[in-house]
Design a protein around this motif. Sequence first.
Motif, PDB file in Angstrom:
ATOM      1  N   PHE A 220      68.692  27.821  68.467  1.00 38.46           N
ATOM      2  CA  PHE A 220      67.721  26.798  68.853  1.00 38.46           C
ATOM      3  C   PHE A 220      66.760  26.479  67.702  1.00 38.46           C
ATOM      4  CE2 PHE A 220      69.068  28.534  72.977  1.00 38.46           C
ATOM      5  CZ  PHE A 220      69.574  27.361  73.499  1.00 38.46           C
TER       6      PHE A 220
ATOM      7  N   ALA B  88      64.953  22.778  63.716  1.00 35.71           N
ATOM      8  CA  ALA B  88      64.667  22.509  62.300  1.00 35.71           C
ATOM      9  C   ALA B  88      65.273  21.171  61.889  1.00 35.71           C
ATOM     10  CB  ALA B  88      65.237  23.632  61.434  1.00 35.71           C
ATOM     11  N   TYR B  89      66.472  20.898  62.374  1.00 34.76           N
ATOM     12  CA  TYR B  89      67.155  19.653  62.012  1.00 34.76           C
ATOM     13  C   TYR B  89      66.493  18.442  62.673  1.00 34.76           C
ATOM     14  CZ  TYR B  89      70.754  16.092  61.819  1.00 34.76           C
ATOM     15  OH  TYR B  89      71.417  14.916  61.613  1.00 34.76           O
ATOM     16  N   ARG B  90      66.098  18.584  63.934  1.00 29.97           N
ATOM     17  CA  ARG B  90      65.626  17.422  64.702  1.00 29.97           C
ATOM     18  C   ARG B  90      64.123  17.169  64.598  1.00 29.97           C
ATOM     19  NH1 ARG B  90      69.592  16.024  68.578  1.00 29.97           N
ATOM     20  NH2 ARG B  90      71.379  17.346  68.219  1.00 29.97           N
TER      21      ARG B  90
ATOM     22  N   PHE C  47      61.613  19.066  62.430  1.00 31.90           N
ATOM     23  CA  PHE C  47      60.813  19.497  61.282  1.00 31.90           C
ATOM     24  C   PHE C  47      60.789  18.384  60.228  1.00 31.90           C
ATOM     25  CE2 PHE C  47      59.861  23.871  59.172  1.00 31.90           C
ATOM     26  CZ  PHE C  47      58.525  23.501  59.099  1.00 31.90           C
ATOM     27  N   ARG C  48      59.983  17.368  60.448  1.00 37.01           N
ATOM     28  CA  ARG C  48      59.996  16.184  59.576  1.00 37.01           C
ATOM     29  C   ARG C  48      58.682  16.050  58.810  1.00 37.01           C
ATOM     30  NH1 ARG C  48      64.273  13.220  62.240  1.00 37.01           N
ATOM     31  NH2 ARG C  48      65.821  14.841  62.082  1.00 37.01           N
TER      32      ARG C  48
ATOM     33  N   ILE D  72      75.535  21.858  65.214  1.00 37.06           N
ATOM     34  CA  ILE D  72      74.524  22.697  64.544  1.00 37.06           C
ATOM     35  C   ILE D  72      74.717  24.164  64.961  1.00 37.06           C
ATOM     36  CG2 ILE D  72      72.040  23.150  64.369  1.00 37.06           C
ATOM     37  CD1 ILE D  72      71.678  20.085  64.798  1.00 37.06           C
TER      38      ILE D  72
ATOM     39  N   LEU E 116      56.108  22.121  55.868  1.00 43.44           N
ATOM     40  CA  LEU E 116      57.546  22.138  55.578  1.00 43.44           C
ATOM     41  C   LEU E 116      57.834  22.818  54.237  1.00 43.44           C
ATOM     42  CD1 LEU E 116      59.650  19.122  56.500  1.00 43.44           C
ATOM     43  CD2 LEU E 116      60.217  20.297  54.420  1.00 43.44           C
TER      44      LEU E 116
ATOM     45  N   PHE F 222      69.580  22.132  56.872  1.00 41.15           N
ATOM     46  CA  PHE F 222      69.334  21.265  58.039  1.00 41.15           C
ATOM     47  C   PHE F 222      67.990  20.551  57.911  1.00 41.15           C
ATOM     48  CE2 PHE F 222      72.261  23.861  60.933  1.00 41.15           C
ATOM     49  CZ  PHE F 222      73.274  22.946  60.774  1.00 41.15           C
ATOM     50  N   ILE F 223      66.985  21.286  57.437  1.00 36.72           N
ATOM     51  CA  ILE F 223      65.662  20.679  57.285  1.00 36.72           C
ATOM     52  C   ILE F 223      65.731  19.544  56.262  1.00 36.72           C
ATOM     53  CG2 ILE F 223      63.277  21.084  56.503  1.00 36.72           C
ATOM     54  CD1 ILE F 223      63.539  23.957  57.580  1.00 36.72           C
TER      55      ILE F 223
ATOM     56  N   ALA G 264      67.559  26.549  64.539  1.00 39.24           N
ATOM     57  CA  ALA G 264      68.312  25.687  63.611  1.00 39.24           C
ATOM     58  C   ALA G 264      68.333  24.251  64.122  1.00 39.24           C
ATOM     59  CB  ALA G 264      69.726  26.219  63.458  1.00 39.24           C
ATOM     60  N   SER G 265      68.572  24.111  65.412  1.00 46.66           N
ATOM     61  CA  SER G 265      68.622  22.775  66.006  1.00 46.66           C
ATOM     62  C   SER G 265      67.256  22.090  65.904  1.00 46.66           C
ATOM     63  CB  SER G 265      69.060  22.893  67.466  1.00 46.66           C
ATOM     64  OG  SER G 265      69.001  21.659  68.087  1.00 46.66           O
TER      65      SER G 265
ATOM     66  N   VAL H 238      69.746  26.760  57.662  1.00 53.99           N
ATOM     67  CA  VAL H 238      68.561  26.166  58.302  1.00 53.99           C
ATOM     68  C   VAL H 238      67.814  25.295  57.296  1.00 53.99           C
ATOM     69  CG1 VAL H 238      66.329  26.672  59.380  1.00 53.99           C
ATOM     70  CG2 VAL H 238      68.326  27.988  60.034  1.00 53.99           C
TER      71      VAL H 238
ATOM     72  N   ASN I  44      65.360  15.558  57.090  1.00 46.58           N
ATOM     73  CA  ASN I  44      64.325  14.732  56.460  1.00 46.58           C
ATOM     74  C   ASN I  44      64.922  13.558  55.694  1.00 46.58           C
ATOM     75  OD1 ASN I  44      61.374  15.691  56.696  1.00 46.58           O
ATOM     76  ND2 ASN I  44      62.609  17.547  56.664  1.00 46.58           N
TER      77      ASN I  44
END
Lengths: 213, 303
Positions: free
Chosen positions: A126, A131-133, A135-136, B35, A146, B287-288, A128-129, B284, B292
């Motif tokens: 979760f 972080a991808y969706r 963490f902007r 993912i 970040l 992915f970040i 990882a998911s 991870v 972005n």
Amino acid sequence: MKRQLPLAMVFIFGFLMIIQYFIPHEYSEWVNAFLMDWMMIIGVFALALGLWSLTRVSWDKVRQKKPNWGYSIVTLAGLFLMMFFGFDYFRHFSTAVGSDNYMYIHFYRHIVIPIQATMFSLLAFFIASAAYRAFRARSLLATLLLVAALVIMLRFNPFLGPLQPIMEEFSVWLLNVPNLAAKRAIVIGVGLGMVATALKVILGIERAYLGKD
Amino acid sequence: MSDIGLILSIGVIVVGLLWLTIRSLTGREVERRIIFLFIGISVAIPLLFNITVSEKATPIVKGIYDKVENLPSGSKILISFDYGPSMAPEVEPMSDAFLRHALAKGHKVFIMGLWATGQSLGAAAVDKIVKPEFPDKVDGVDYINIGYKAGNQGVLNVIITDFRKMYATDVNGVDLDSVEIFENIRSLKDMDLILCVGGGFPGIKEWVLFAADPGNIPLAGGSAAVATPLLYPYYPKQLIGLLGGIKGAAEYESEMKKNYPRFADMPTPGLNMMGPQTLAHMVVMAFIVIGNLSFFFAKRRKK
């Protein structure tokens, strides 16, 4: 009386506990030890209360066939089976024999440990998911967060070659300077907040613990 | 074998991430299960091929190692198992390492727990480490498990003045007054070092507040990675060292392996888990970065 008595007790014992810290005398130590014994006794009663509460809530759920009532059967079965084995098939109630019970140990090591470890491990997926969706770098603060997160994670990375000592140094600085400063500020702030809350409880200003009745 | 594994895992991950990047940049949705699959692969392959990384103890870890090492043989070390099974994979390597190191140095080890689950985990550690690896050590003489008592920090408040008020017997029901290890021990203040392993409540923070600081007892510990940054404010004054997550455990294990020939072949779960953790961290991080990049590309497309 129903409200005054608890308020008076909280006031007396609260102040007694504060004062005894500032009196380095054997009587004061005795008072502290005596009240600590009481705390242990109250703690044991809280355990019994928790047991009763869990049993009642779960049983009500099963009886009324509320949504997911099947899980409550598992809860009750787990609770009473572990008690049954923990007291060595209800043969030893006052000794520690039950902690060596074959079933008690096996239930714990081969059911409780793997289940809880699995639940905790799922977090990695979760995270990882997320972080991808989520963490902007939407703002300056988010970007700083970040970058800090990336540096801290890179600190563990042995594949960075010559960059690794620099990352290590930078991450140590991040942890020891900005993180530590912020954390200490929070710790002191929380400490002061706790003192204020405790004083409010002792002086009877904060009465939420008494309930509504 | 581990080289093949490393190349294979990095290859699979790099190709997959490239595919993911292209997909993200072209504005297509990346499903959550993809993912999850990546994380699964990045953890599983290093475990299958036993990919390990070398570690060197940092000062915060070395502080504990040196303290255990420099105490005279026969010193009294209390290890508190303040964790449950959910945290065990991460912090158990620490308690195992502490236990091995303390016994190898000839110290007296006292096991207890502020968590109910700690008692069984302490007993499991005795069965797993003490009995097979240190058969000459005697229960009640060289080590003892006094187990768990309800009361959280209240327990510490009591045992800092008198152990026997809380603990009349050990976990096997043996009277503490009849065991050799408890001779001349009245309270926590008689301990030479306290090692707390945990990451929740009650844990290291409570040991600092209710035992180490008021009793002036040296304290160190090991904590789950998520809780470690919260404990840094206590280092180096109140805590002489801190193992943070698997990384901390791996550093401690590497130090033990380096200095003790008898531990050359010991199980090193901390070091073994660093491979999967490192690769998972890389994924991870990727992915970040990809997330972005796609965010900025989408923003530009909108403009």
